[in-house]
Write an enzyme that holds these catalytic residues in place. Structure first.
Site, PDB file in Angstrom:
ATOM      1  CE1 TYR A 128      -4.136 -28.021  72.064  1.00 33.49           C
ATOM      2  CE2 TYR A 128      -5.901 -27.226  73.451  1.00 33.49           C
ATOM      3  CZ  TYR A 128      -4.564 -27.463  73.251  1.00 33.49           C
ATOM      4  OH  TYR A 128      -3.670 -27.147  74.233  1.00 33.49           O
ATOM      5  CD  GLU A 245      -7.697 -20.605  72.520  1.00 37.45           C
ATOM      6  OE1 GLU A 245      -7.490 -21.708  73.043  1.00 37.45           O
ATOM      7  OE2 GLU A 245      -8.195 -20.457  71.397  1.00 37.45           O
ATOM      8  CD  GLU A 387     -23.567 -21.506  73.475  1.00 37.67           C
ATOM      9  OE1 GLU A 387     -22.436 -21.792  73.029  1.00 37.67           O
ATOM     10  OE2 GLU A 387     -24.263 -20.582  73.000  1.00 37.67           O
TER      11      GLU A 387
HETATM   12  C1  LIG Z   1     -12.991 -19.339  63.419  1.00 36.85           C
HETATM   13  C2  LIG Z   1     -12.603 -20.488  64.295  1.00 36.85           C
HETATM   14  C3  LIG Z   1     -11.275 -20.714  64.526  1.00 36.85           C
HETATM   15  C4  LIG Z   1     -10.884 -21.805  65.288  1.00 36.85           C
HETATM   16  N1  LIG Z   1      -9.541 -22.061  65.432  1.00 36.85           N
HETATM   17  C5  LIG Z   1      -9.159 -23.216  66.029  1.00 36.85           C
HETATM   18  C6  LIG Z   1      -7.776 -23.578  66.036  1.00 36.85           C
HETATM   19  O1  LIG Z   1      -6.900 -22.854  65.548  1.00 36.85           O
HETATM   20  N2  LIG Z   1      -7.442 -24.766  66.585  1.00 36.85           N
HETATM   21  C7  LIG Z   1      -8.368 -25.594  67.174  1.00 36.85           C
HETATM   22  O2  LIG Z   1      -7.987 -26.634  67.685  1.00 36.85           O
HETATM   23  N3  LIG Z   1      -9.683 -25.260  67.173  1.00 36.85           N
HETATM   24  C8  LIG Z   1     -10.092 -24.108  66.598  1.00 36.85           C
HETATM   25  N4  LIG Z   1     -11.423 -23.771  66.577  1.00 36.85           N
HETATM   26  C9  LIG Z   1     -12.402 -24.750  67.066  1.00 36.85           C
HETATM   27  C10 LIG Z   1     -13.161 -24.328  68.291  1.00 36.85           C
HETATM   28  O3  LIG Z   1     -12.395 -24.476  69.453  1.00 36.85           O
HETATM   29  C11 LIG Z   1     -14.429 -25.220  68.312  1.00 36.85           C
HETATM   30  O4  LIG Z   1     -15.219 -24.804  67.213  1.00 36.85           O
HETATM   31  C12 LIG Z   1     -15.193 -25.083  69.587  1.00 36.85           C
HETATM   32  O5  LIG Z   1     -14.517 -25.697  70.636  1.00 36.85           O
HETATM   33  C13 LIG Z   1     -16.620 -25.702  69.466  1.00 36.85           C
HETATM   34  O6  LIG Z   1     -16.563 -27.001  68.976  1.00 36.85           O
HETATM   35  P1  LIG Z   1     -17.427 -27.470  67.705  1.00 36.85           P
HETATM   36  O7  LIG Z   1     -17.237 -26.471  66.614  1.00 36.85           O
HETATM   37  O8  LIG Z   1     -17.098 -28.874  67.437  1.00 36.85           O
HETATM   38  O9  LIG Z   1     -18.958 -27.360  68.184  1.00 36.85           O
HETATM   39  P2  LIG Z   1     -19.756 -28.407  69.117  1.00 36.85           P
HETATM   40  O10 LIG Z   1     -18.896 -28.823  70.263  1.00 36.85           O
HETATM   41  O11 LIG Z   1     -20.311 -29.477  68.252  1.00 36.85           O
HETATM   42  O12 LIG Z   1     -20.916 -27.474  69.654  1.00 36.85           O
HETATM   43  C14 LIG Z   1     -22.057 -27.118  68.872  1.00 36.85           C
HETATM   44  C15 LIG Z   1     -22.968 -26.245  69.732  1.00 36.85           C
HETATM   45  O13 LIG Z   1     -23.420 -26.978  70.880  1.00 36.85           O
HETATM   46  C16 LIG Z   1     -23.093 -26.291  72.082  1.00 36.85           C
HETATM   47  N5  LIG Z   1     -22.709 -27.276  73.120  1.00 36.85           N
HETATM   48  C17 LIG Z   1     -21.871 -28.341  72.964  1.00 36.85           C
HETATM   49  N6  LIG Z   1     -21.744 -29.014  74.133  1.00 36.85           N
HETATM   50  C18 LIG Z   1     -22.509 -28.363  75.044  1.00 36.85           C
HETATM   51  C19 LIG Z   1     -22.776 -28.547  76.442  1.00 36.85           C
HETATM   52  N7  LIG Z   1     -22.225 -29.540  77.121  1.00 36.85           N
HETATM   53  N8  LIG Z   1     -23.611 -27.670  77.068  1.00 36.85           N
HETATM   54  C20 LIG Z   1     -24.176 -26.624  76.389  1.00 36.85           C
HETATM   55  N9  LIG Z   1     -23.958 -26.406  75.047  1.00 36.85           N
HETATM   56  C21 LIG Z   1     -23.132 -27.231  74.404  1.00 36.85           C
HETATM   57  C22 LIG Z   1     -21.909 -25.411  71.724  1.00 36.85           C
HETATM   58  O14 LIG Z   1     -21.828 -24.288  72.560  1.00 36.85           O
HETATM   59  C23 LIG Z   1     -22.254 -25.013  70.276  1.00 36.85           C
HETATM   60  O15 LIG Z   1     -23.145 -23.927  70.286  1.00 36.85           O
HETATM   61  C24 LIG Z   1     -11.854 -22.661  65.867  1.00 36.85           C
HETATM   62  C25 LIG Z   1     -13.205 -22.399  65.654  1.00 36.85           C
HETATM   63  C26 LIG Z   1     -13.589 -21.326  64.888  1.00 36.85           C
HETATM   64  C27 LIG Z   1     -15.057 -21.080  64.676  1.00 36.85           C
END
Ligand SMILES: Cc1cc2nc3c(=O)[nH]c(=O)nc-3n(C[C@H](O)[C@H](O)[C@H](O)COP(=O)(O)OP(=O)(O)OC[C@H]3O[C@@H](n4cnc5c(N)ncnc54)[C@H](O)[C@@H]3O)c2cc1C
Length: 400
Positions: A128, A245, A387
Site C-alpha cells: 500500500y 488489520e 493520529e
Molecule cells: C514497521 C512498519 C511496517 C509497515 N508495514 C507496512 C506494510 O507491510 N505495507 C504497507 O503498505 N505499509 C506498511 N507500513 C506503512 C504504514 O502504513 C505507514 O507508515 C503509515 O500509514 C504512516 O504513513 P507514513 O509513514 O508515510 O507517515 P506520514 O503519513 O508522512 O505521517 C507522518 C506523521 O504525520 C502524522 N499525520 C499525517 N497526516 C495527518 C493528519 N491528517 N492529521 C494528523 N496527523 C497526521 C502521522 O500520524 C505521522 O505521525 C508499515 C510501517 C511501519 C512503521
C-alpha cells in the site's frame, strides 16, 4: 452487555485449551517462552499446524475452508492462543488478502489462491504505502497501465513488512487519473514477486533487524486476470482490509498475557536485588496499565457483543487500534524498566535456549526486551497512524 460464556462456549474453550496444551509444537513453545525470535520456517510451521486442525481460517466463512466460528468463539480462540504464548499469525495472507479475495475476487481467483493461503503454502506481503503516500494513501503514484491482456506496473512501495520472504504481493496502483475523487481510479492487483522487474531492497530498522523493505516495480507485466474486482474500485476493497488489520493490531489478549507474566516476575528477586514488588513507583505504573487494559477489554467485549448481534464492526475498530497500541507500548516500557541495564544489547550476549529463566526479568531474554521496545514503536504508526485513527474517531464516532 452479557459477557457470561454459555456451556457450549465453555466446552469450546476447554477443547482449544487442551490442544494448545498437549499438541503445540514443543520447540516453538520453548523458543517463544525464552524470547528467541521466530524465523520464517517457525511461523509457517505454526500456521500449517493450525491448518491441520482446521483452525487457520478462524475468520473465514465455512464455504472457503474457514471455521464458521461465532464472534465469541473467535474471541475465545484468540485468548487461548495468547495464553499459549503462540506466535502471531502473519496477517498478509490469512487476515488480509484472503478475505478480500473471497469477498470481491472472481471464482477463478478464489480457486487459485484461497487453498494455498489457508494452508500457508504461499507467503504474501502488502503493497500500500509509498515513499510519498502513507497516511494520505490516495496520493499513491504507482501506475498500472493496460496493454492488451496485461497491465504494465511502475512505481515503488515502501515499509513492505517481511517482503523479503514473499511469493506474492497485493497492492494498490493507479489505473486512471481521469477521476472526480482521488480515491477513484485505484485498482487492487495481485503480483507474483518472481515476475521480471520486481526488486526487493532491505530497510534496516532501529533494532538492527530486516523486517521491512522497499519494493520497486519496473515495467512489470501483471496479467489482467490478477485484477481483483472492478478496475478503479481498489480503494473500497482496500478499506475493508484495513478494518480487519486494525482490529487485529489491538492484540488485547496478548497484552493481557504479557502483563500477567510481568506481574508474576515482580515477586522474585533477580541477581540478589530486591523484588520489583517492593518498588512502589514501578508497581503503581504497572497497576495503571492494568486498569487501562481492563477498560480496553470491555471496549473489545462491547464491540464483540455488537458483532454477535449482527452489526458490522465499523469505525470503532479505530478506538481499539489507538488504545490497544498505547497499552502495548506501555507494557514494552514497563518490561524495559524492569530489565533495566540488562536490556541493553551490548551488555550481554542474547540468551540461548539453554538460559535459565530464573536469572532474568523481561520477555524471555532481556536483550529481546529492549529490541522489542524499539521494534514496537511501529505499532502506533502502521495500520494507519494513531493520529489518523483519532481523526476517524472524531468524524465518524463522535460526529465532530
Ligand atoms: C514497521 C512498519 C511496517 C509497515 N508495514 C507496512 C506494510 O507491510 N505495507 C504497507 O503498505 N505499509 C506498511 N507500513 C506503512 C504504514 O502504513 C505507514 O507508515 C503509515 O500509514 C504512516 O504513513 P507514513 O509513514 O508515510 O507517515 P506520514 O503519513 O508522512 O505521517 C507522518 C506523521 O504525520 C502524522 N499525520 C499525517 N497526516 C495527518 C493528519 N491528517 N492529521 C494528523 N496527523 C497526521 C502521522 O500520524 C505521522 O505521525 C508499515 C510501517 C511501519 C512503521
Amino acid at each position: 452487555m452479557d459477557v457470561t460464556l454459555s456451556d457450549e462456549d465453555l466446552a469450546f474453550r476447554e477443547e482449544i485449551h487442551a490442544v494448545f496444551r498437549d499438541e503445540f509444537p514443543d520447540d516453538i513453545r520453548r523458543k517463544r517462552d525464552k524470547g528467541v525470535p521466530m524465523e520464517r520456517g517457525d511461523l509457517v510451521r505454526f500456521q500449517q499446524w493450525l491448518h491441520e486442525r482446521g483452525w487457520a481460517g478462524a475468520n473465514w466463512p465455512v464455504e472457503y475452508g474457514g471455521t464458521g466460528w461465532t464472534p465469541v468463539q473467535k474471541y475465545i480462540f484468540a485468548t487461548e492462543m495468547a495464553e499459549a504464548n503462540a506466535p502471531p499469525i502473519v496477517p498478509f495472507g490469512l487476515s488480509m488478502v484472503g478475505p478480500v479475495i473471497y469477498t470481491f475476487g472472481s471464482e477463478e481467483q478464489k480457486k487459485r489462491f484461497l487453498p494455498d493461503i489457508l494452508a500457508s503454502k504461499v507467503w504474501w506481503c502488502q503493497g500500500y504505502s509509498e515513499p510519498g503516500a502513507g497516511s494520505d494513501l490516495a496520493s499513491l503514484k504507482t501506475r498500472a497501465e493496460l496493454a492488451g491482456d496485461h497491465y504494465v506496473l511502475n512505481g515503488t512501495k515502501t515499509w513492505t513488512t517481511l517482503g523479503q520472504h514473499a511469493d506474492w504481493i497485493f497492492l494498490l496502483a493507479r489505473t486512471s487519473t481521469d477521476v472526480a475523487r482521488r480515491q477513484e481510479g485505484i485498482s487492487f492487483l495481485l503480483v507474483d514477486m518472481t515476475t521480471p522487474g520486481v526488486t526487493v531492497n532491505p530497510i534496516i530498522t532501529i533494532e538492527g533487524d530486516r523486517e521491512v523493505n522497499e519494493v520497486v516495480f519496473e515495467d512489470v507485466k501483471v496479467p489482467l486476470e490478477n485484477l481483483v474486482g472492478e478496475e478503479g474500485k481498489g480503494w473500497t476493497y482496500g478499506k475493508v482490509l484495513l478494518q480487519h488489520e486494525r482490529a487485529n493490531i489491538a492484540a488485547v489478549a496478548i497484552s493481557r498475557f504479557r502483563l500477567r507474566r510481568l506481574r508474576d516476575q515482580t515477586t522474585k528477586p533477580v541477581r540478589g536485588a530486591a523484588p520489583l514488588s517492593e518498588d512502589r513507583n514501578f508497581m503503581r505504573k504497572l497497576a495503571a496499565v492494568e486498569v487501562d487494559l481492563r477498560a480496553l477489554e470491555y471496549t473489545e467485549l462491547r464491540t464483540l457483543a455488537a458483532v454477535q448481534s449482527g452489526k458490522a464492526p465499523g469505525p470503532e475498530s479505530s478506538i481499539l487500534k489507538v488504545k490497544g497500541t498505547e497499552v502495548q507500548q506501555a507494557i514494552d516500557t514497563l518490561y524495559l524498566e524492569a530489565a533495566g541495564y540488562y536490556a541493553l544489547p551490548y551488555v550481554q550476549e542474547q540468551y540461548t535456549l539453554d538460559a535459565d529463566p530464573a536469572e532474568w526479568v523481561g520477555e524471555g531474554a532481556e536483550t529481546q526486551t529492549s529490541l522489542k521496545y524499539f521494534n514496537f514503536r511501529k505499532a502506533s504508526i502502521y495500520g494507519g497512524s494513531n493520529e489518523i485513527q483519532k481523526n476517524i474517531i472524531a468524524k465518524h464516532v463522535l460526529g465532530l
